[in-house]
Motif scaffolding. Sequence first.
Motif, PDB file in Angstrom:
ATOM      1  N   MET A  61       0.726  -1.191   0.090  1.00 53.89           N
ATOM      2  CA  MET A  61       0.051   0.093  -0.020  1.00 53.89           C
ATOM      3  C   MET A  61       0.959   1.155   0.013  1.00 53.89           C
ATOM      4  SD  MET A  61      -3.377  -1.104   2.153  1.00 53.89           S
ATOM      5  CE  MET A  61      -4.494  -1.962   1.524  1.00 53.89           C
ATOM      6  N   PRO A  62       1.815   1.239   0.779  1.00 50.39           N
ATOM      7  CA  PRO A  62       2.615   2.476   1.023  1.00 50.39           C
ATOM      8  C   PRO A  62       3.023   3.035  -0.563  1.00 50.39           C
ATOM      9  CG  PRO A  62       3.148   1.530   2.550  1.00 50.39           C
ATOM     10  CD  PRO A  62       2.352   0.521   1.987  1.00 50.39           C
ATOM     11  N   GLU A  63       3.714   1.931  -1.376  1.00 43.70           N
ATOM     12  CA  GLU A  63       3.991   2.328  -2.685  1.00 43.70           C
ATOM     13  C   GLU A  63       2.902   2.703  -3.542  1.00 43.70           C
ATOM     14  OE1 GLU A  63       5.694  -1.488  -2.960  1.00 43.70           O
ATOM     15  OE2 GLU A  63       4.888  -1.787  -5.060  1.00 43.70           O
ATOM     16  N   LEU A  64       1.830   2.247  -3.438  1.00 40.80           N
ATOM     17  CA  LEU A  64       0.445   2.615  -4.184  1.00 40.80           C
ATOM     18  C   LEU A  64       0.310   4.120  -3.883  1.00 40.80           C
ATOM     19  CD1 LEU A  64      -1.098   1.234  -6.402  1.00 40.80           C
ATOM     20  CD2 LEU A  64      -2.746   0.960  -4.609  1.00 40.80           C
ATOM     21  N   LEU A  90       2.649   6.181  -5.576  1.00 38.62           N
ATOM     22  CA  LEU A  90       2.334   6.136  -7.073  1.00 38.62           C
ATOM     23  C   LEU A  90       0.911   7.095  -7.587  1.00 38.62           C
ATOM     24  CD1 LEU A  90       3.111   4.621  -9.566  1.00 38.62           C
ATOM     25  CD2 LEU A  90       0.981   3.100  -9.432  1.00 38.62           C
ATOM     26  N   PHE A  91       0.000   7.234  -6.681  1.00 33.04           N
ATOM     27  CA  PHE A  91      -1.256   7.924  -6.791  1.00 33.04           C
ATOM     28  C   PHE A  91      -0.784   9.537  -6.576  1.00 33.04           C
ATOM     29  CE2 PHE A  91      -4.167   4.182  -5.576  1.00 33.04           C
ATOM     30  CZ  PHE A  91      -4.188   4.119  -6.822  1.00 33.04           C
ATOM     31  N   ASN A  92       0.148   9.576  -5.640  1.00 36.99           N
ATOM     32  CA  ASN A  92       0.549  10.880  -5.290  1.00 36.99           C
ATOM     33  C   ASN A  92       1.206  11.454  -6.577  1.00 36.99           C
ATOM     34  OD1 ASN A  92       1.274  13.193  -3.832  1.00 36.99           O
ATOM     35  ND2 ASN A  92       3.409  12.401  -3.561  1.00 36.99           N
ATOM     36  N   GLY A  93       1.895  10.670  -7.156  1.00 32.09           N
ATOM     37  CA  GLY A  93       2.484  10.924  -8.523  1.00 32.09           C
ATOM     38  C   GLY A  93       1.761  11.393  -9.498  1.00 32.09           C
ATOM     39  N   MET A  94       0.435  10.894  -9.618  1.00 36.23           N
ATOM     40  CA  MET A  94      -0.502  11.048 -10.682  1.00 36.23           C
ATOM     41  C   MET A  94      -0.916  12.469 -10.354  1.00 36.23           C
ATOM     42  SD  MET A  94      -0.738   8.232 -12.401  1.00 36.23           S
ATOM     43  CE  MET A  94       1.091   7.923 -12.153  1.00 36.23           C
ATOM     44  N   GLY A  95      -1.043  12.869  -8.908  1.00 34.51           N
ATOM     45  CA  GLY A  95      -1.864  14.122  -8.950  1.00 34.51           C
ATOM     46  C   GLY A  95      -0.795  15.002  -9.311  1.00 34.51           C
ATOM     47  N   ILE A 137      10.229   7.317  -8.368  1.00 34.24           N
ATOM     48  CA  ILE A 137      11.535   6.979  -7.940  1.00 34.24           C
ATOM     49  C   ILE A 137      10.926   6.342  -6.409  1.00 34.24           C
ATOM     50  CG2 ILE A 137      13.659   7.371  -7.104  1.00 34.24           C
ATOM     51  CD1 ILE A 137      13.524   7.479  -9.977  1.00 34.24           C
ATOM     52  N   ALA A 138      10.437   7.086  -5.660  1.00 33.64           N
ATOM     53  CA  ALA A 138       9.909   6.511  -4.389  1.00 33.64           C
ATOM     54  C   ALA A 138       9.141   5.320  -4.396  1.00 33.64           C
ATOM     55  CB  ALA A 138       9.144   7.473  -3.473  1.00 33.64           C
ATOM     56  N   TRP A 139       8.228   5.295  -5.591  1.00 34.68           N
ATOM     57  CA  TRP A 139       7.597   3.965  -5.960  1.00 34.68           C
ATOM     58  C   TRP A 139       8.512   2.879  -6.343  1.00 34.68           C
ATOM     59  CZ3 TRP A 139       7.012   1.917 -10.981  1.00 34.68           C
ATOM     60  CH2 TRP A 139       6.012   0.946 -11.084  1.00 34.68           C
ATOM     61  N   ALA A 140       9.386   3.418  -6.981  1.00 32.84           N
ATOM     62  CA  ALA A 140      10.258   2.124  -7.464  1.00 32.84           C
ATOM     63  C   ALA A 140      11.137   1.293  -6.622  1.00 32.84           C
ATOM     64  CB  ALA A 140      11.232   2.750  -8.835  1.00 32.84           C
ATOM     65  N   LYS A 141      11.606   2.300  -5.796  1.00 35.49           N
ATOM     66  CA  LYS A 141      12.214   1.953  -4.636  1.00 35.49           C
ATOM     67  C   LYS A 141      11.820   1.035  -3.506  1.00 35.49           C
ATOM     68  CE  LYS A 141      15.816   5.597  -4.161  1.00 35.49           C
ATOM     69  NZ  LYS A 141      17.246   4.992  -3.569  1.00 35.49           N
ATOM     70  N   LEU A 142      10.453   1.318  -3.210  1.00 35.52           N
ATOM     71  CA  LEU A 142       9.746   0.436  -2.268  1.00 35.52           C
ATOM     72  C   LEU A 142       9.123  -0.895  -3.046  1.00 35.52           C
ATOM     73  CD1 LEU A 142       7.185   2.860  -0.859  1.00 35.52           C
ATOM     74  CD2 LEU A 142       8.924   1.946   0.379  1.00 35.52           C
ATOM     75  N   ILE A 178      18.053   8.728  -1.343  1.00 33.53           N
ATOM     76  CA  ILE A 178      17.576   8.300  -0.112  1.00 33.53           C
ATOM     77  C   ILE A 178      17.178   7.075  -0.053  1.00 33.53           C
ATOM     78  CG2 ILE A 178      15.637   9.092   1.631  1.00 33.53           C
ATOM     79  CD1 ILE A 178      15.704  11.700   0.043  1.00 33.53           C
ATOM     80  N   GLY A 179      17.668   6.502   1.237  1.00 32.12           N
ATOM     81  CA  GLY A 179      17.223   4.912   1.578  1.00 32.12           C
ATOM     82  C   GLY A 179      16.067   4.407   1.433  1.00 32.12           C
ATOM     83  N   GLY A 180      15.534   3.312   1.046  1.00 30.34           N
ATOM     84  CA  GLY A 180      14.168   2.785   1.060  1.00 30.34           C
ATOM     85  C   GLY A 180      13.560   2.843   2.176  1.00 30.34           C
ATOM     86  N   ALA A 181      14.319   2.687   3.495  1.00 35.26           N
ATOM     87  CA  ALA A 181      13.689   2.741   4.590  1.00 35.26           C
ATOM     88  C   ALA A 181      12.991   4.109   5.172  1.00 35.26           C
ATOM     89  CB  ALA A 181      14.518   2.413   5.707  1.00 35.26           C
ATOM     90  N   ASP A 182      13.472   5.255   4.436  1.00 33.79           N
ATOM     91  CA  ASP A 182      12.973   6.487   4.689  1.00 33.79           C
ATOM     92  C   ASP A 182      11.939   6.958   3.860  1.00 33.79           C
ATOM     93  OD1 ASP A 182      14.878   7.258   6.640  1.00 33.79           O
ATOM     94  OD2 ASP A 182      16.427   7.695   5.488  1.00 33.79           O
ATOM     95  N   MET A 183      11.726   6.115   2.839  1.00 36.68           N
ATOM     96  CA  MET A 183      10.656   6.452   1.651  1.00 36.68           C
ATOM     97  C   MET A 183       9.360   7.091   2.286  1.00 36.68           C
ATOM     98  SD  MET A 183      11.674   6.717  -1.124  1.00 36.68           S
ATOM     99  CE  MET A 183      13.408   6.894  -1.059  1.00 36.68           C
ATOM    100  N   PRO A 184       8.798   6.356   3.260  1.00 34.30           N
ATOM    101  CA  PRO A 184       7.397   6.808   4.095  1.00 34.30           C
ATOM    102  C   PRO A 184       7.419   8.400   4.142  1.00 34.30           C
ATOM    103  CG  PRO A 184       7.744   5.014   4.911  1.00 34.30           C
ATOM    104  CD  PRO A 184       9.253   5.166   3.978  1.00 34.30           C
ATOM    105  N   VAL A 185       8.802   8.912   4.740  1.00 37.55           N
ATOM    106  CA  VAL A 185       8.935  10.172   5.047  1.00 37.55           C
ATOM    107  C   VAL A 185       8.931  10.829   3.981  1.00 37.55           C
ATOM    108  CG1 VAL A 185      10.263  12.006   6.243  1.00 37.55           C
ATOM    109  CG2 VAL A 185      10.163   9.657   7.085  1.00 37.55           C
TER     110      VAL A 185
END
Lengths: 283, 102
Positions: free
Chosen positions: A88-91, A94-99, A140-145, A205-212
């Motif tokens: 879900m976080p990566e989704l 993705l939706f954020n990117g669409m906006g 990029i965040a989506w691809a990382k997650l 930025i590392g994958g673990a920090d992606m939610p931020v």
Amino acid sequence: MEYIFSLEFIYLIASVTYILGLKMLGHPETARKGNLIAAAGMTLAIIGTIFLYQGEVSSIIYILIGIAILIGTIIGWLVAKKVGMTKMPELVSLFNGMGGASAALIGLIEFHHYIGDQLSILTIIAGMIIGSVSFSGSMIAWAKLNGTLNKPIRLPKYNILNNVFLLAILGFGAFIIISGSDSSLFLYLLFFAALAYGILFVLPIGGADMPVVISLLNSFTGLAAAFGGFLYGNMVMLTGGILVGSAGTILTLAMCKAMNRPLSNVIFGAFGEGSKAVAGDGN
Amino acid sequence: MTEFIDFISNNLQMIYIVILMIFVGVEVIGHVPAVLHTPLMSGANAIHGVVIIGAILVMLGAEPDNILALSLGFVAVLLGTLNVVGGFVVTDRMLEMFKKKK
């Protein structure tokens, strides 16, 4: 009585549902209802915008809008319903990117309609830059997650390089605004430069920090939407955008706090040892 | 300087809204439990899908023979819809998961 059925009134209701929805999302018992209330407000605002629009519009445009909304709804619904819990976080990213992409496209289209009006060009350029950064950054965040890009890629001195690049983009944007240029070439150059910056911004930025990071990009997109609201004098875009922009920023800081790390450390200082030392300090 | 004052007085209503909304956003998020961070982010993500209103306005205002504007606008509306629909549905599913845990 007429006012009750007007678009402005619908926008007012929608704005209130966003505030109420966000507030209710903050409490476990009311969270789900809050989400539904905000969704209802959004639906109302969209329907109102389409059906209460003042002006001549050819039916082909209505059909195109209908098709776009239909396709978007089907895809969005199916993807969101089918995705696994852990994905879900990566989704969201993705939706954020669409906006963000949507905001950037609005800027690309409207630029030529507002040549000569410096203030409008400023809001268009600002919305486009922020939307583009949010779009490519979210991808990029989506691809990382997702695991596609699981290693932080780091050029030497990337902080300085990134910041210089950002300043160059802002300078170029200011140049377009001040010179009153109507060049499509400049506009698209700026668009692609902003896209590139979004990639460079998230890549180290590392994958673990992606939610931020996603939360931060989320508030960026809110800001981009708010600039659209400024441009059209559209209150619901303005209130919704600013609300998400400010709430998203606070949420980003709260998430950093939960991780015991300052935001600057997440964005700029995520070197292996540095981040461990800071994370170890927290108690 | 006069330009700046003109700008302020011409857009006073919007400036009020911006300032007040910033405070509302801050207040609304204050003291949210950490477990709700992700659903809240997702909910906020859906709300900024309000950008779709701008995309619809672009389409409604475009000339029917302006193919470039229409196709970019079409994509903008589609992406905006994805943001709105996907955002709210995903948030709902996250919160549904919460309920089952309890």
